[in-house]
Write an enzyme that holds these catalytic residues in place. Structure first.
Site, PDB file in Angstrom:
ATOM      1  N   HIS A 142      60.036  25.922  19.252  1.00 49.84           N
ATOM      2  CA  HIS A 142      60.307  24.505  19.047  1.00 49.84           C
ATOM      3  C   HIS A 142      59.130  23.814  18.384  1.00 49.84           C
ATOM      4  O   HIS A 142      58.109  23.545  19.015  1.00 49.84           O
ATOM      5  CB  HIS A 142      60.636  23.843  20.401  1.00 49.84           C
ATOM      6  N   ASN A 192      60.106  17.226  25.504  1.00 48.91           N
ATOM      7  CA  ASN A 192      61.318  16.415  25.461  1.00 48.91           C
ATOM      8  C   ASN A 192      61.830  16.056  26.848  1.00 48.91           C
ATOM      9  O   ASN A 192      62.397  14.983  27.053  1.00 48.91           O
ATOM     10  CB  ASN A 192      62.408  17.129  24.666  1.00 48.91           C
TER      11      ASN A 192
END
Length: 592
Positions: A142, A192
């Protein structure tokens, strides 16, 4: 030994995929970039040319390096052109079925030893990997947006990912100049999972008209040192992307704080996706532009119906602590006559000494000249009597954060202060209306929450109660502006703007740590490197004080009764054990 990776594939050339492609090519890797159609290829090529042109203009690449970088990239509309690559990163839209379909195709065309990585920011890497015949070679990688700039890469291992695959991806990330953090496969990963709960909370504040978009964003930039406000950041990320991430997190956590705010869905349906469409929470001069232009929601200074502020020349400050002396300095430097009410001669002398030393320091640093220092000191007088505040136009209470103490101060101010004087409390968490109710003039009472250190921090939260008169509010904002500060307006509820957004995020970080999902160091690094925050959550908690943080979190929970706001048990245990942070030498870390 990590395997040699020389050629990589990138599937999807949106903002994220193009950024990842640039990162690989910039570091000498050959890249095969694949999009669904020729239009997608053209759009991706445009992203890359625009980004590298900007790097050339800023002196971060020369024209020869840009040309060599772009020559390392080939484009295709067929996944079969990835047959010979060593490594593939998928960066298609955040939908499980779409990613699963891409991985099933990649499994068919790629070499058996090729590693397949997903850039998903929230979806289950395990669920994506099972659509291949090689789940052990599937991993999450990511990147953060913008990929060429941000250093963090979350390397997500599933329960079946082969250890050497994780090692290879970590080595690749380091070769790219990134900071890899290895974590398990759960919704949101580290950054996140912590970031989007905070962003969603900010949308709910805006949705309920608690604060304007400008005030929400300014509060977090100026109050916390964040590089962007929450609504600005959502426009950059894309509201559709944010919705998908929150929805995925909610379905895994069932935490109501992750349930996407209804306003997000409405804006997506209306096509207001953020910068990429030219409109989101703000309006931009063109799609994909960072330049905000005025729209119907932009505040105007030409509001003829706005109340006229009252004149303020003489200011009283009640208290002699750190916050009080900082506020005294701010007013005196700005040209106001200041009366400081202390409980004893010793405290009055100490407070004046504190202000003098701070002004001296400013002179030494060249931020103030000696004449301005002497003038500021000449404007300050101290007193032990509340009666000496009688002719003040504004009185700021800055005593201990105890409601009974503050109410007693306001009862006395009500008796001695002249009619029309604005009475302000600097509370950071207590109800302002309780102070107002202790007076016979609740319309003149307001919250003025300065941030510590007051001479340095630009933000002041101006807190209106249900009873605050418009003239008192206008006066408070005008005074803040005259001090060189940035006032933001909000209502009288626990945490106001900054603490209400900040402390649930800190609490979520503690919950992540107590679940043994990641170490305090990795979580701090993820938020600093991945999100550009000035401090990681555990660094900040240790600075603020775990006891103070716990008290604020308890206040938020009691006010909103949100299960997600309940203080993390680990925070409670550390406070009970006397590990309060830097002030005791032990908190989440030990200090020497």
């Amino acid at each position: 030994m990590a395997r040699e990776i020389t050629t990589v594939g990138v599937v999807g050339l949106g903002t994220m995929g193009a950024g990842i492609t640039e990162v690989f090519a910039r570091n000498g890797l050959r890249v095969v970039a694949v999009e669904a159609d020729a239009e997608g290829v053209a759009r991706g090529r445009g992203h890359l040319e625009h980004s590298t042109d900007r790097a050339v203009r800023r002196g971060k690449l020369n024209e020869g390096e840009q040309r060599a970088l772009l020559e390392r990239i080939s484009y295709s509309t067929s996944l079969s052109d990835l047959a010979d690559v060593d490594f593939v990163v998928e960066a298609v839209p955040e939908r499980t079925e779409l990613k699963a379909k891409v991985f099933a195709e990649l499994d068919k065309v790629c070499r058996p030893d090729a590693i397949l990585a997903s850039n998903t920011s929230s979806l289950s890497v395990t669920e994506i990997g099972v659509h291949t015949g090689r789940p052990g070679k599937v991993v999450g990688m990511h990147f953060f947006n913008p990929a060429p700039v941000l250093k963090l890469v979350e390397v997500v291992r599933t329960v079946v990912t082969e250890p050497d695959v994780v090692e290879d991806v970590v080595a690749l990330a380091e070769r790219l100049g990134k900071v890899p953090v290895v974590i398990g496969d759960r919704a949101g990963f580290i950054a996140n999972a912590l970031l989007f709960g905070y962003l969603n909370h900010a949308v709910r504040m805006y949705e309920t008209h608690y604060a304007t978009r400008e005030d929400l964003d300014a509060a977090m930039r100026l109050g916390c040192g964040y590089p962007m406000g929450p609504l600005q950041l959502l426009d950059l990320i894309g509201l559709d992307t944010a919705y998908e991430i929150l929805d995925t997190m909610y379905h895994q956590s069932r935490n109501r704080l992750h349930a996407p705010a209804p306003l997000l869905k409405q804006m997506i349906t209306a096509g207001l996706l953020g910068r990429k469409t030219g409109r989101g929470f703000y309006t931009y001069d063109a799609p994909d532009s960072p330049t905000v232009v005025p729209d119907v929601h932009t505040p105007s200074d030409a509001d003829e119906s706005a109340p006229t502020p009252r004149q303020v020349q003489r200011v009283g400050v009640v208290g002699t602590g750190t916050m009080a002396t900082g506020i005294v300095e701010v007013f005196a430097k700005a040209g106001y006559d200041v009366v400081v009410r202390a409980r004893s001669d010793e405290k009055a002398s100490a407070a004046l000494g504190t202000v003098r030393r701070s002004l001296e320091k400013a002179v030494v640093k060249g931020k103030l000249d000696e004449a301005a220092r002497d003038a500021a000191l000449g404007r300050i007088q101290t007193t032990l009597r509340f009666d000496d505040l009688a002719d003040c136009d504004l009185v700021v209470e800055a005593v201990a954060e105890e409601l009974a103490v503050k109410k007693a101060v306001f009862e006395t101010l009500d008796e001695v202060c002249k009619p029309g004087a604005v009475l302000a409390t600097t509370t950071s968490s207590l109800p302002v209306i309780e102070c107002a109710a202790a007076t016979s003039r609740p319309g003149d009472v307001i919250g003025l929450h300065f941030f510590n250190p007051a001479p340095v921090m630009k933000l002041i939260e101006v807190v209106d109660t249900i009873a605050t008169a418009p003239e008192a509010s206008a006066t408070a904002k005008a005074v803040c502006t005259s001090l060189g500060k940035h006032p933001v307006s909000c209502g009288d509820r626990a945490g106001f703007i900054v603490n209400a957004l900040l402390f649930p995020y800190l609490n979520d970080a503690v919950r992540m740590l107590e679940a043994h999902y990641a170490s305090a160091e990795d979580i701090d690094n993820a938020m600093k490197v991945g999100c550009g925050l000035p401090m990681g959550p555990f660094e900040l908690l240790d600075v603020v004080g775990l006891d103070v943080s716990l008290a604020i979190q308890r206040t938020l929970y009691l006010e909103f009764r949100e299960a997600g706001f309940a203080p993390a048990p680990l925070l409670e245990h550390l406070v009970t054990a006397g590990r309060l942070g830097r002030k005791t030498g032990k908190g989440f870390r030990d200090y020497t």
